[in-house]
Design an enzyme around this catalytic site. Sequence first.
Site: not given
Length: 507
Positions: A125, A272
Amino acid sequence: MMKALKGPLLLPLLLLVLLVSTVSAAEEGAFIGVNIGTDLSDMPNPTQVVVLLKAQQIRHVRLFDADQAMLVALANSGIRVTVSVPNDQLLGIGQSNATAANWVTRNVLAHVPTTNITAIAVGSEVLTTLSNAAPILVSAMKFIHSALVAANLDSHIKVSTPHSSSIILDSFPPSQAFFNRSLEPVMVPLLKFLQSTGSFLMLNVYPYYDFRLSNGAIPLDYALFRPLPPNKEAVDSNTLLHYTNVFDAVVDAAYFAMSYLNFTNIPVIITESGWPSKGDSSEPAATLDNANTYNSNLIRHVLNNTGTPKRPGVALSTYIYELYNEDLRPGAVSEKNWGLFNANGVPIYILHLTGSGTVLANDTTNQTYCVAKEGADHKMLQAGLDWACGPGKVDCSSLMQGQECHEPDTVVAHASYAFDAYYHQMGMADGTCVFNGVATITTTDPSHGLCIFPGSGGKNNTFVNGTSLAPSSNSTISGCHSRYLYNSGSLLGSLMAGLLLWDAVFR
């Protein structure tokens, strides 16, 4: 979501089962994998982790680093591994081809082919959590890839980077979604790299946070994959595609956002997704029931190769966040409770997969056992044993002298058999392996010699039909003796068994 926003999962001592194919998604459809975080005060050693993975038939894992001991433990396991370049190493790798090559030599070449590394996640991220590294992200990916090319591994090991779904703006309706335009100077070359190398877009999708941040605009059932009546489905007015869950809508938003930049052939993999099983007072949706519901439905959805409304039937492999509850994670209670297991390998809850009609190769839900807790008070064990073999209507004839489960002739051994028999008699329902705190669930088969425990499937046990439930921990029962008395006539209770029920339609 940001890594700090990842969390844990929970449900009264129940078990999980993740079955996935051992071949690539391209060959055999979608797979389910798990993320392995290590922020635990009592983190199992790598060998123990791999034992758990094998027991649960988990064939795909993602590491948040490239831990050497873990990679060694995974050798010759057949488990497919995604290793990661941690964010704190990204700047060095993105500025130096030599540094990247050294990283690949140390963390990849030293372990393949015995350890089946199939992907490298460069950072995590980065675009939303490490803005100063954004300009060198693509360079880091290219340098890593070049090292793989030099080692002739680029066709086997793909390079990508996980993104938070928050980089997608106006995600509903999905057809109007686009990437944050301030990120386009990075996203365009990044997508070009993925396209040219045959890699995939890594995306983290958390309907839990979408639900929390929606202020009631997103119904809980829609976030949890619960069945919706047609009139409750969300419809994209531009495409007329119907959406029955948040997960699909976010993924399709990613597809449309890539199309907006003229990239239409890059597959998506979910690095995820999950749901926390416990939260504080400000996190009422973080419950065992919701975590179990979300992950069970997610697994069915993925392994059925359902795809999304925009791309039906297209494999959408997904890594569940995460294997263990991480008690050392900072932040809210939910941050510590996304795991499928406690550190000791005991499942937080048993996923609702049995009879779901999914494409699971095996369903190991039945391969869990209820046994006497180590160090439990013998009087409490005796009371639980008496109750199970009496009001609990368990057939305890196997424990009689001369029968196959009489030896060892101890209250611990006999209680374990009776507890397990009751647990499976009640369909492994929530609360049926408590017995006033002296019972616990394990994935290790306690069968021995000719004594086959009910959960092992090695014997067809005959159970008495009835509705007796283990009494609550606050109640006591007297005047009723079991038909199998070990040494005591007093009967103490166990926790009331409760089946997990929920409303599957909107109010």
